[in-house]
Design an enzyme around this catalytic site. Structure first.
Site, mmCIF file in Angstrom:
data_model
loop_
_atom_site.group_PDB
_atom_site.id
_atom_site.type_symbol
_atom_site.label_atom_id
_atom_site.label_comp_id
_atom_site.label_asym_id
_atom_site.label_seq_id
_atom_site.Cartn_x
_atom_site.Cartn_y
_atom_site.Cartn_z
ATOM 1 C CD GLN A 262 -3.168 -1.351 -0.437
ATOM 2 O OE1 GLN A 262 -3.436 -0.090 -0.867
ATOM 3 N NE2 GLN A 262 -2.471 -1.769 -0.686
ATOM 4 C CG HIS A 265 -1.489 2.557 -3.209
ATOM 5 N ND1 HIS A 265 -2.357 3.274 -4.994
ATOM 6 C CD2 HIS A 265 -2.107 2.026 -3.026
ATOM 7 C CE1 HIS A 265 -3.160 1.797 -5.104
ATOM 8 N NE2 HIS A 265 -3.094 0.890 -3.398
ATOM 9 C CD GLU A 332 -8.317 2.821 1.404
ATOM 10 O OE1 GLU A 332 -8.665 2.877 0.237
ATOM 11 O OE2 GLU A 332 -7.486 2.974 1.890
ATOM 12 C CG HIS A 333 -7.572 -1.428 2.346
ATOM 13 N ND1 HIS A 333 -7.045 0.079 1.906
ATOM 14 C CD2 HIS A 333 -8.066 -1.515 1.254
ATOM 15 C CE1 HIS A 333 -7.222 -0.144 0.631
ATOM 16 N NE2 HIS A 333 -7.301 -1.244 -0.080
ATOM 17 C CG ASP A 366 -5.730 -3.182 -3.332
ATOM 18 O OD1 ASP A 366 -6.882 -2.598 -2.774
ATOM 19 O OD2 ASP A 366 -4.355 -3.308 -3.004
#
Length: 440
Positions: A262, A265, A332-333, A366
């Site tokens: 992550q 990103h 979020e995750h 994802d």
């Protein structure tokens, strides 16, 4: 490479006091709002001409038109790498399985004999979907936006993605190919706040929409805030986040790899490990070094993300405390990498999506889990959900009472209306019965 926050030894604070101790990226949408306001209004007044001018200014491309020709969308699919096509098709297939089961059915409740309330579900008529195209290309976001809208029954779907200089001003060809696979042929080369304004106000080429969804940068988030009330939005998405709740049974190789996944990103991406095991924390830190060195986007994204104030290893006394921390964080995750991971996952209250055990990494979600990856960020998971079929549906109540059923409840309505000093409300019922309240 990554900082530590030690919450061991004392009782954890509650609510906002605990949230204030946790790492979070700075994401000032309000400041960005002042910069996007004149851009949005310029699009309002000048339409396509403004879009073309901003494409030159922000994206460095000269456009003659903003709408992507249908033949370009078709050609992108024809030229798509077969392996990428197969992967996108599988992603779409799995997403449809999950989202099709989210459809709502009409339901009628008999409140009293002769009195019913029916709830019917009506899809939004027209939506504008946004697929980012800055540091990376996101055909997966095309899938995650389009599939729930289609399964909800939205009739008119338009999609925007930034124009790319290396592709002659068109959005990235993989974005266009994903649109073709999904049957979306209304595509625009527009990015950021400009795209949101195009959807909200409409232009000579693009009819206005009722709702805009999709992830994006701070300018997209600010434009969504600017238009809230005029159009519906999904969420003001901020930088991506992963939190991992782990104990000594977790594999540090897996945990480190997932944090890095992550962090690649964006330099503002958040990677947070919450653990009651100092040994695991040490092992993960040791594992980060070689894994980061072996991957891409190290200096411009991964290292700044892991070293930023938004990322940390949080040490707690117990998994019970760890659960309190991840609920306060509202990731979020959220990955659960513990013994009996399913039981701990069942107790989580605040997360955009939960990934259970060592074989359910965030990267699966994802792309190909079937779940949606458009999820609330910045702690908004404590009150908001990810994108789903429900996001594109409106529940409408249909009230149907007979004369006798209305007569039976009129005295209650009149009493409540008068208690609120709204006598005309009660009069609207009394007028139907000769201005007399029927006996109870």
């Amino acid at each position: 490479m990554i900082s530590r926050i030690d919450l061991r030894g004392d009782a954890l604070p509650e609510g906002g006091a605990l949230r204030d101790l946790l790492p979070r990226a700075e994401f000032d949408v309000e400041a960005a709002l002042e910069k996007v306001r004149p851009i949005c209004e310029d699009v309002h007044h000048r339409g396509t001409a403004a879009l073309i001018e901003y494409a030159q200014k922000f994206d460095g491309v000269e456009l003659s038109q903003v709408r992507v020709p249908a033949e370009a969308v078709k050609a992108a699919l024809e030229q798509l790498d077969p392996a990428v096509r197969a992967a996108l098709e599988e992603s779409i297939r799995r997403a449809r399985i999950v989202h099709r089961n989210q459809r709502r059915t009409e339901h009628t409740t008999q409140v009293v004999p002769g009195g019913t309330v029916t709830e019917k579900w009506v899809p939004v008529e027209r939506v504008g979907l946004y697929a980012p195209g800055g540091r990376s290309v996101y055909p997966s976001s095309v899938v995650m936006n389009v599939v729930p809208a289609q399964e909800a029954g939205v009739e008119s779907i338009a999609l925007a993605s930034p124009p790319q200089r290396e592709f002659g001003g068109l959005p990235h060809p993989t974005i266009l190919a994903a649109c073709a696979l999904l049957g979306v042929d209304e595509v625009y080369a527009a990015g950021g706040a400009v795209a949101v304004a195009m959807f909200a106000y409409g232009t000579e080429d693009c009819l206005p929409v009722n709702m805009v969804t999709g992830p994006g940068n701070i300018w997209v988030a600010a434009a969504k805030r600017y238009f809230t009330g005029k159009i519906g939005i999904d969420t003001e998405a901020g930088p991506t986040e992963i939190a991992v709740l782990a104990d000594s049974t977790a594999d540090p190789v897996h945990v480190a790899a997932d944090l890095i996944s992550q962090a690649e990103h964006d330099p503002l991406a958040a990677a947070v490990l919450v653990t009651d095991s100092a040994e695991l924390a040490d092992a993960v830190e040791r594992e980060l070094e070689p894994q980061v060195a072996a991957t891409k986007h190290v200096e411009d994204r991964i290292k700044p993300a892991l070293a930023g104030k938004q990322s940390a290893i949080v040490l707690v006394d117990s998994l019970e405390d760890g659960l309190k921390v991840v609920d306060a964080y509202g990731a979020e995750h959220l990955e659960i990498q513990t013994a009996d991971a399913a039981a701990w996952a069942a107790r989580v209250r605040n997360a955009g999506a939960i990934f259970v055990g060592p074989w359910s990494p965030v990267s699966l979600g994802d792309y190909c889990a079937g779940s949606n990856h458009v999820l609330p960020t910045g702690g908004c998971a404590c009150h908001s959900s990810g994108l789903s079929v429900q996001s594109f549906l409106r529940g409408i109540h249909i009230v149907d009472y007979t004369r006798d059923a209305l007569a039976d409840v009129t005295h209650h309505v009149v009493t409540l209306a008068e208690a609120e000093d709204l006598p005309a409300h009660g009069a609207a019922l009394k007028a139907r019965f000769g201005w007399k309240v029927p006996p109870a």
